[in-house]
Design a protein around this motif. Structure first.
Motif: not given
Length: 649
Positions: A31-35, A385-392
């Motif tokens: 899963m990527g993005g919002h989830v 990890q949260a920063l990488l996901v938050a900025n795609g």
């Protein structure tokens, strides 16, 4: 025309009558993005650690692992005593040690759903055990207790759960693992026990709670007397769109070789029940519970407890800033959007790094300093990890070849994509595990990469500039992609890809390679790429590390799609062939044959010699050959004069 129309209608009806099949499970790790960001924020707000011990693959409570990890953000670990090599295989020929490898990979697959880390002890699944005493004798009780003590000191869990210690069903490995777990929980906090582990750098650790599973669920089982913890695992998760029990059955379906049910769970209430048997929390054992972590402070601010009753103000202040940043990020995630979490996440990461530097000089006990920093290191990884996901941000490292030999060169494509609104600067790309320092000159990708035509790296679209020239760049704006394609060399001393655990004959305990990280499913790959990325600008900028293993991607059959593998150095092989015979075509044996055959393997039978043509066929000038029987029929002769065999149907 009418006949053709009727035939076409029949074909269409037959097609529509075929059941529609579709893969219905998607690992949460994919899963990527919002989830993915929502899951990352749950982990950031929770500093608790959970350990689940079992005897074999498939003994674990998958629904509980999903609830704690994906639903509530705990760090979860599964310590399986054996690799299940004494069982049966429903899907292939692998048995014994090969089956242990297969079941290890299946555990890896299911943890992509429940998020748990996987560890093993040295115990061997030697088949069905009729007594705990037999299991202790074959495993070596003291040695496996030492393994569990080591894992507890490594993972440092607040709560441990184990299987039931009693009963006569299911084989006694289960009961033995439960008894060993309880003994290990009591010993792990004593520095005088297993001092070799302390000398190697581990520190004592005392879990706060130990639970036994109240019942396996077999017909007729009775729950134990006294207070129990009843955990509801059927609560609906709006972020994931399912309950923990439903996702747990998806994870459990990965036990393919054990014939695990592939039909997924339908909505229904489900509760799992545990009994608290050890606790350092006063009065907790006299209470009924609805959470395994009742009485345990797992907040970020709660990390100050390691420093005693009066922790330093700098410690409590730094933890408060971190906690506030996480709460702000969660609020922005719920009310504004993913991109609004980047700023508070950067603030929290900055506060964490300042606190880790100050922690080195604080006036606190050395043990308190170690345990506080142990949890802060985990939070630093989670912030990044949260920063990488938050900025795609996405990092890929793909090699041309998957099976590599020492001294070989291979091209590796590194692709970095930024799909977020904030600019991201690539400060450095580092290749680990290869000879030399490969240079990575990033250039903009300006046209699609049709991976179907490009092999392992997707070479169908090399990066091109507007006029066909490569455009060097290091700062990525929204929706920008860059890549580099250096050639790297496999070291001459590259380690062969093989299990690090070894069994002598029918021994009940493995020997682990001394240089392998203890208890991991496999030895980690040595080939990976680390990118140092810079988020923000000026004084508020923070570096974020993103590390990925180098993969080779390839196609399976048309039904399985893309597959990936880490780089695998194989054992040395040699090619052998028969001596050429004049006038005949040389017949090669199998192209790869081990240079040292297994001592128990019988030599292959010799190749059959050519038989001389029959006299009758050799004397005939026609193309037919009479049958050597009373039947008045004939068969064609081969050009070499030998009789052809009648084909059987």
């Amino acid at each position: 025309m009418r006949r053709a129309f009727v035939a076409a209608g029949g074909v269409l009806a037959a097609f529509l009558s075929v059941p529609h099949a579709q893969l219905r499970v998607v690992p949460l790790d994919e899963m990527g993005g919002h989830v993915a960001l929502g899951l990352a924020l749950r982990h950031l707000s929770n500093a608790g650690i959970f350990l689940h011990t079992t005897a074999h693959p498939d003994d674990e409570n998958n629904a509980l692992l999903v609830l704690l990890n994906r639903g509530q953000g705990y760090r979860t670990a599964l310590a399986t005593a054996t690799r299940g090599n004494g069982g049966q295989n429903e899907i292939g020929p692998e048995l014994f040690e090969a089956l242990g490898v297969l079941r290890t990979k299946e555990l890896d697959a299911l943890h992509r759903f429940d998020g748990a880390e996987q560890y093993f002890t040295r115990a061997v699944d030697f088949g069905f055990s009729f007594s705990v005493e037999e299991t202790f004798e074959k495993w070596g009780k003291d040695e496996i207790v030492a393994d569990y003590v080591r894992l507890i000191r490594m993972i440092r869990p607040d709560v441990v759960v184990a299987l039931p210690p009693g009963g006569a069903g299911g084989g006694q490995h289960h009961q033995a693992s439960a008894l060993i777990t309880r003994e290990a929980v009591k010993l792990a906090g004593d520095a005088a026990k297993f001092p070799d582990q302390i000398k190697a750098g581990l520190r004592p650790w005392q879990p706060k709670k130990l639970y036994y599973l109240a019942a396996f669920g077999f017909p007729g089982e009775q729950l134990p007397q006294g207070p129990l913890a009843r955990i509801n695992v059927s609560v609906y998760d709006p972020l994931l769109g399912k309950t923990s029990a439903e996702i747990g059955t998806e994870a459990r379906s990965m036990h393919k070789c054990q014939g695990m049910a592939q039909l997924l769970s339908l909505p229904a209430p489900m509760t799992t029940i545990y009994q608290l048997v050890e606790s350092t929390i006063p009065g907790q054992m006299q209470k009924d519970e609805t959470s395994l972590f009742e009485g345990v402070d797992t907040t970020i601010a709660g990390l100050a407890r390691f420093a005693g009753a009066r922790p330093p103000r700098d410690l409590t202040g730094g933890l408060a800033v971190m906690s506030a940043a996480v709460l702000t990020a969660q609020k922005n995630f719920d009310t504004i959007g993913d991109q609004a979490t980047v700023k508070p996440l950067l603030d929290g990461l900055y506060a964490l790094r300042v606190l880790r530097r100050e922690l080195r000089t604080m006036s606190i006990d050395e043990g308190a300093r170690y345990d506080t920093d142990f949890r802060l290191r985990q939070k630093e990884r989670e912030f990044q990890q949260a920063l990488l996901v938050a900025n795609g941000v996405q990092l890929e490292a793909l090699a041309d070849d998957g099976v590599v030999v020492p001294g070989q060169t291979t091209a590796v494509s590194v692709v970095v994509a930024n799909r977020g609104a904030a600019d991201v600067t690539v400060k450095n790309i580092k290749f680990e595990g290869f000879d030399g320092d490969a240079a990575c000159a990033l250039t903009a990708v300006t046209r699609p990469d049709f991976g179907a035509f490009g092999g392992g790296r997707g070479r169908g679209a090399a990066p091109q500039g507007a006029a066909g020239q490569a455009q060097a760049t290091s700062t990525l704006k929204k929706d920008q992609v860059v890549r580099c394609d250096p050639t790297v060399k496999i070291p001459s001393g590259a380690r062969v890809s093989e299990p690090y655990w070894h069994r002598a004959g029918d021994a009940g305990r493995y020997t682990f390679d001394a240089d392998a990280p203890f208890g991991l499913p496999f030895r980690p790959t040595t080939f990976y790429v680390q990118a140092t990325l810079v988020f923000g600008a000026g004084p508020g900028a923070e570096e974020v590390l993103d590390t990925v293993p180098v993969h080779h991607r390839y196609e399976g059959n048309i039904f399985t799609g893309e597959k990936r593998t880490e780089l695998l150095p194989p054992p040395p092989f040699a090619a052998h062939r028969r001596r050429p015979v004049r006038g005949r075509r040389v017949r090669l044996r199998d192209p790869f044959v081990p240079t040292q055959p297994h001592p128990d393997r019988r030599p292959p039978p010799p190749l059959p010699r050519r038989r001389a043509p029959s006299a009758k066929c050799a004397s005939l000038s026609s193309t037919t050959c009479p049958m050597p029987s009373k039947r008045q029929s004939s068969l064609p002769c081969r050009r070499d004069g030998r009789r052809r065999r009648r084909s059987s149907r």
